[in-house]
Design a protein around this motif. Structure first.
Motif, PDB file in Angstrom:
ATOM      1  N   THR A  39      -5.526  -4.432   6.486  1.00  0.00           N
ATOM      2  CA  THR A  39      -5.947  -4.263   5.098  1.00  0.00           C
ATOM      3  C   THR A  39      -6.239  -2.788   4.860  1.00  0.00           C
ATOM      4  O   THR A  39      -7.010  -2.177   5.596  1.00  0.00           O
ATOM      5  N   MET A  40      -5.614  -2.233   3.833  1.00  0.00           N
ATOM      6  CA  MET A  40      -5.812  -0.829   3.487  1.00  0.00           C
ATOM      7  C   MET A  40      -5.979  -0.716   1.970  1.00  0.00           C
ATOM      8  O   MET A  40      -5.385  -1.492   1.212  1.00  0.00           O
ATOM      9  N   THR A  41      -6.776   0.239   1.546  1.00  0.00           N
ATOM     10  CA  THR A  41      -7.004   0.455   0.117  1.00  0.00           C
ATOM     11  C   THR A  41      -6.051   1.525  -0.394  1.00  0.00           C
ATOM     12  O   THR A  41      -5.986   2.623   0.156  1.00  0.00           O
ATOM     13  N   ASP A  42      -5.292   1.203  -1.451  1.00  0.00           N
ATOM     14  CA  ASP A  42      -4.289   2.155  -1.943  1.00  0.00           C
ATOM     15  C   ASP A  42      -4.849   3.050  -3.034  1.00  0.00           C
ATOM     16  O   ASP A  42      -6.047   3.042  -3.319  1.00  0.00           O
ATOM     17  N   ALA A  43      -3.986   3.844  -3.645  1.00  0.00           N
ATOM     18  CA  ALA A  43      -4.409   4.853  -4.620  1.00  0.00           C
ATOM     19  C   ALA A  43      -4.986   4.254  -5.892  1.00  0.00           C
ATOM     20  O   ALA A  43      -5.667   4.948  -6.651  1.00  0.00           O
ATOM     21  N   THR A  44      -4.738   2.980  -6.142  1.00  0.00           N
ATOM     22  CA  THR A  44      -5.298   2.329  -7.325  1.00  0.00           C
ATOM     23  C   THR A  44      -6.671   1.733  -7.034  1.00  0.00           C
ATOM     24  O   THR A  44      -7.292   1.149  -7.920  1.00  0.00           O
TER      25      THR A  44
END
Length: 362
Positions: A39-44
Motif C-alpha cells: 500500500t502506497m499513497t500517491d500524489a492525490t
C-alpha cells in the motif's frame, strides 16, 4: 511464505533444466524481494493497495513506459501512449492515446491490474478511477532526485525493485561522471529552451535540472517558473548564449526574437531529442546529459566518461543493451562563450532502444 519460497526454487530449477533464460524466474524472485500486498499513497493523497504483483500494467505517459522498460517491467506493460512508440516492442501494446491525453475506454480495455499515471496525466486519474481501474498517480518530477524516487516507486508497485535499483545506479553513475566534466567551470553559458509561441521552460522544471546538469544556466529560471509565455522584449533581455533545440524546433534560432539574441546571432544551438529533454526517466537523463555536455564542452568532454549499465549492475546475468550516447558533433561557424556551437544532431542522437533488465521477452 514458506510455500511461496519453495515455488520460487522450483521455478528456478525447472527453468534451468528446460533451457529457459534466468530472466524467466526473475518475476518470482523480484516479487519475493518486493512483497505483496503493498500500500502506497500517491500524489492525490489516495492510498493505493496492490494485492499481488501486477501482471498487466498500462502507462498513461511515456516517461512511465520508459521507466518500466528500464527496470525490467517491459513484459508487464500491455498499454502505452503513442509517445512511447520508440520503445522496442511498443507496437505490440495497445495504444491508449486520445487526441489529448488518453482514451479511458482504451485503457479499460487493456484489463490492467495497475495503471501508472505520471503528473502529465493528472486529468485522466479521476475518470479512470470512476471506471473501476486501479490507478497510481505519480507527482511531478522536477529534479534528478525526483526521477530517482519515481523509479523506485514504480519498481516497488510492479515488483521490480532490483531493476529499479540498478536503473538508478546507472543513472547516478552517469550523472556524477557528467558533473565531473564541468566541475571547475565558473563562466557557464546562459541557455534557453523555446517551446514555441513564446513559451519557454523556466524554474522548477525537469528541463532546468537537465540544462544545469549539462553545465549551462537556464536564464529563464532567474525570474520565472514552470512554462511561462514570455514577450519578445523579455526574451531579448534574457539574451541567452545558446538555445536548446529539438527535432521540432530545429530552426527556432533563425526566427525572431531568438534570431536577435546572442545565441541566434552566433547560431549557437544544442540539439537534443525531444523525448530526452521532455520525458523525466533514467534513460532520458543519461542520454541528454552526455549529448548536451559533449556539445557545450567539446574540449572537455571525453566519450569514455559514459558509464555502461554493465559497470554498475550487480549481477552476472546479461544486462540491458548499453546505449552509449553519441557524442559526434558538427560545428557551426561561430562559438558561444566557453563552447563550440553545433548544428542539429537529432539523427545522430537516435539511440538503440533499451532491452529489459533480465533479457525478458514479452
Amino acid at each position: 511464505m514458506r510455500r511461496r519460497s519453495l515455488v520460487c526454487v522450483f521455478v528456478l530449477l525447472v527453468g534451468s533444466f528446460a533451457g529457459i533464460t534466468p530472466a524467466s524466474a526473475t518475476a518470482a524472485t523480484q516479487a519475493e524481494g518486493c512483497s505483496f500486498p503493498v500500500t502506497m499513497t500517491d500524489a492525490t493523497g489516495t492510498e493505493v493497495t496492490i494485492e499481488e504483483r501486477p501482471a498487466r500494467v498500462t502507462t498513461t505517459n511515456p516517461s512511465a513506459a520508459q521507466t518500466m522498460w528500464e527496470i525490467g517491467g517491459r513484459p508487464q506493460v500491455v498499454g502505452l501512449t503513442q509517445y512511447a512508440s520508440y520503445l522496442d516492442g511498443a507496437e505490440s501494446r495497445t495504444n491508449v492515446s486520445a487526441s489529448f491525453g488518453v482514451n479511458v475506454e482504451r485503457v479499460v480495455s487493456t484489463n490492467p491490474d495497475l495503471v501508472i499515471a505520471p503528473n502529465a496525466s493528472a486529468g485522466d486519474v479521476t475518470p479512470l478511477r470512476q471506471a473501476g481501474v486501479t490507478v497510481y498517480h505519480l507527482p511531478a518530477a522536477t529534479t534528478i532526485e525526483d526521477i530517482r524516487a519515481k523509479t523506485t516507486t514504480i519498481g516497488r508497485l510492479t515488483g521490480n525493485c532490483e531493476g529499479a535499483s540498478e536503473a538508478n545506479a546507472w543513472m547516478d553513475a552517469n550523472v556524477d561522471a557528467v558533473r565531473q566534466v564541468t566541475a571547475d567551470v565558473e563562466d557557464r553559458p546562459t541557455a534557453l529552451y523555446p517551446l514555441g509561441g513564446g513559451y519557454v521552460a523556466a524554474g522548477n522544471t525537469f528541463v532546468t535540472s537537465l540544462i544545469e546538469l549539462a553545465g549551462a544556466e537556464n536564464v529563464a529560471a532567474r525570474n520565472h517558473t514552470q512554462y511561462p509565455q514570455l514577450s519578445d522584449e523579455v526574451i531579448l533581455q534574457l539574451d541567452p548564449d545558446v538555445l536548446f533545440v529539438t527535432e521540432n524546433t530545429a530552426t527556432v534560432a533563425e526566427t525572431e526574437p531568438y534570431a536577435s539574441t546572442t545565441a541566434g546571432e552566433t547560431n549557437s544551438t544544442v540539439a537534443v531529442q525531444v523525448r530526452n529533454i521532455n520525458q523525466p526517466a533514467p534513460r532520458s537523463v543519461v542520454s541528454f546529459a552526455h549529448n548536451a555536455t559533449a556539445q557545450l564542452y567539446p574540449d572537455r568532454y571525453d566519450a569514455d566518461s559514459y558509464v555502461p549499465r554493465s559497470a554498475v549492475t550487480k549481477t552476472s546475468e546479461p544486462t540491458p543493451a548499453d546505449h552509449t550516447p553519441s557524442t559526434e558533433q558538427s560545428t557551426t561557424d561561430a562559438s558561444g562563450p566557453g563552447f563550440t556551437a553545433v548544428g542539429a544532431l537529432a539523427a545522430l542522437l537516435t539511440l538503440v532502444c533499451i532491452q529489459q533488465v533480465r533479457r525478458r521477452r514479452p
